[in-house]
Write a protein that holds these residues in place. Structure first.
Motif, PDB file in Angstrom:
ATOM      1  N   ALA A  61       0.844  -1.192   0.000  1.00  0.00           N
ATOM      2  CA  ALA A  61       0.000   0.000   0.000  1.00  0.00           C
ATOM      3  C   ALA A  61       0.879   1.241   0.000  1.00  0.00           C
ATOM      4  O   ALA A  61       2.022   1.222   0.448  1.00  0.00           O
ATOM      5  N   ALA A  62       0.342   2.328  -0.504  1.00  0.00           N
ATOM      6  CA  ALA A  62       1.094   3.580  -0.577  1.00  0.00           C
ATOM      7  C   ALA A  62       1.545   4.038   0.804  1.00  0.00           C
ATOM      8  O   ALA A  62       2.503   4.794   0.925  1.00  0.00           O
ATOM      9  N   SER A  63       0.880   3.609   1.847  1.00  0.00           N
ATOM     10  CA  SER A  63       1.227   4.042   3.198  1.00  0.00           C
ATOM     11  C   SER A  63       2.375   3.236   3.808  1.00  0.00           C
ATOM     12  O   SER A  63       2.770   3.500   4.926  1.00  0.00           O
ATOM     13  N   THR A  64       2.917   2.257   3.076  1.00  0.00           N
ATOM     14  CA  THR A  64       4.050   1.494   3.585  1.00  0.00           C
ATOM     15  C   THR A  64       5.295   2.363   3.552  1.00  0.00           C
ATOM     16  O   THR A  64       5.601   2.990   2.553  1.00  0.00           O
ATOM     17  N   LEU A  65       6.011   2.409   4.662  1.00  0.00           N
ATOM     18  CA  LEU A  65       7.208   3.239   4.757  1.00  0.00           C
ATOM     19  C   LEU A  65       8.377   2.575   4.038  1.00  0.00           C
ATOM     20  O   LEU A  65       8.529   1.354   4.097  1.00  0.00           O
ATOM     21  N   PRO A  66       9.231   3.359   3.388  1.00  0.00           N
ATOM     22  CA  PRO A  66      10.411   2.779   2.737  1.00  0.00           C
ATOM     23  C   PRO A  66      11.425   2.324   3.788  1.00  0.00           C
ATOM     24  O   PRO A  66      11.467   2.846   4.905  1.00  0.00           O
ATOM     25  N   ALA A  67      12.262   1.376   3.398  1.00  0.00           N
ATOM     26  CA  ALA A  67      13.261   0.830   4.313  1.00  0.00           C
ATOM     27  C   ALA A  67      14.200   1.923   4.829  1.00  0.00           C
ATOM     28  O   ALA A  67      14.631   1.876   5.987  1.00  0.00           O
ATOM     29  N   ALA A  88       8.497  -8.896   5.100  1.00  0.00           N
ATOM     30  CA  ALA A  88       7.635 -10.072   4.999  1.00  0.00           C
ATOM     31  C   ALA A  88       6.425  -9.875   5.904  1.00  0.00           C
ATOM     32  O   ALA A  88       6.552  -9.410   7.033  1.00  0.00           O
ATOM     33  N   ASP A  89       5.280 -10.235   5.394  1.00  0.00           N
ATOM     34  CA  ASP A  89       4.040 -10.223   6.179  1.00  0.00           C
ATOM     35  C   ASP A  89       3.750  -8.867   6.820  1.00  0.00           C
ATOM     36  O   ASP A  89       3.303  -8.790   7.959  1.00  0.00           O
ATOM     37  N   GLY A  90       4.040  -7.773   6.113  1.00  0.00           N
ATOM     38  CA  GLY A  90       3.749  -6.445   6.632  1.00  0.00           C
ATOM     39  C   GLY A  90       4.749  -5.929   7.647  1.00  0.00           C
ATOM     40  O   GLY A  90       4.539  -4.900   8.272  1.00  0.00           O
ATOM     41  N   LEU A  91       5.853  -6.657   7.826  1.00  0.00           N
ATOM     42  CA  LEU A  91       6.881  -6.251   8.786  1.00  0.00           C
ATOM     43  C   LEU A  91       8.234  -6.150   8.100  1.00  0.00           C
ATOM     44  O   LEU A  91       8.542  -6.922   7.195  1.00  0.00           O
ATOM     45  N   TYR A  92       9.039  -5.182   8.546  1.00  0.00           N
ATOM     46  CA  TYR A  92      10.447  -5.180   8.197  1.00  0.00           C
ATOM     47  C   TYR A  92      11.147  -5.978   9.279  1.00  0.00           C
ATOM     48  O   TYR A  92      10.904  -5.779  10.468  1.00  0.00           O
ATOM     49  N   LYS A  93      12.019  -6.898   8.871  1.00  0.00           N
ATOM     50  CA  LYS A  93      12.788  -7.708   9.811  1.00  0.00           C
ATOM     51  C   LYS A  93      14.256  -7.428   9.534  1.00  0.00           C
ATOM     52  O   LYS A  93      14.687  -7.455   8.384  1.00  0.00           O
ATOM     53  N   ALA A 110       5.542  -2.153   8.934  1.00  0.00           N
ATOM     54  CA  ALA A 110       5.907  -1.450   7.701  1.00  0.00           C
ATOM     55  C   ALA A 110       5.046  -0.219   7.441  1.00  0.00           C
ATOM     56  O   ALA A 110       5.458   0.685   6.740  1.00  0.00           O
ATOM     57  N   ARG A 111       3.858  -0.156   8.003  1.00  0.00           N
ATOM     58  CA  ARG A 111       2.975   1.001   7.781  1.00  0.00           C
ATOM     59  C   ARG A 111       3.233   2.126   8.765  1.00  0.00           C
ATOM     60  O   ARG A 111       3.314   3.277   8.391  1.00  0.00           O
ATOM     61  N   SER A 112       3.364   1.775  10.039  1.00  0.00           N
ATOM     62  CA  SER A 112       3.479   2.810  11.070  1.00  0.00           C
ATOM     63  C   SER A 112       4.917   3.094  11.485  1.00  0.00           C
ATOM     64  O   SER A 112       5.197   4.128  12.077  1.00  0.00           O
TER      65      SER A 112
END
Length: 122
Positions: A61-67, A88-93, A110-112
């Motif tokens: 989604a557009a609201s996902t923050l870049p790494a 993966a699965d909406g999370l940065y690991k 990844a969103r917030s």
């Protein structure tokens, strides 16, 4: 109580139950449609490994923050030596070193950008 009064009370009571049942069925149907839609979207989105992306995941989604922003936030709160950032699965690991020198594995929404979990690595 005569027959007509009794029948009217039954009709009123059954009408109320029918309305409640109708609402419950509609709410359940709407929830199932939302779940099915989310499942289809999750299957359709390629993973970063499939798309070759290193920043925000492709298909996210557009609201996902870049790494890079996740990295900046973690450095700001004291983590260093950030490595192996994966999505993966909406999370940065990722692996990092905490402010007190411990080797840790971080899980970031990844969103917030919220730090969801921290595990000490051995």
């Amino acid at each position: 109580m005569d027959f007509q009064t009794c029948t009217a009370r039954i009709d009123t009571h059954c009408g109320t139950l029918a309305q409640q049942l109708r609402r419950a069925v509609l709410a359940t149907g709407a929830a199932l449609m939302l779940l099915a839609s989310a499942a289809v979207q999750a299957q359709a989105a390629p993973s970063p490994a499939q798309s070759g992306a290193t920043g925000a995941p492709a298909g996210a989604a557009a609201s996902t923050l870049p790494a890079s922003e996740i990295r900046d936030r973690l450095v700001h709160i004291g983590y260093r030596d950030l490595q192996e950032i994966r999505w993966a699965d909406g999370l940065y690991k990722l692996k990092a070193t905490s402010a007190d020198g411990r080797a840790v594995k971080l899980y970031v929404d990844a969103r917030s950008g919220t730090l969801v979990d921290v595990h000490t690595r051995r």
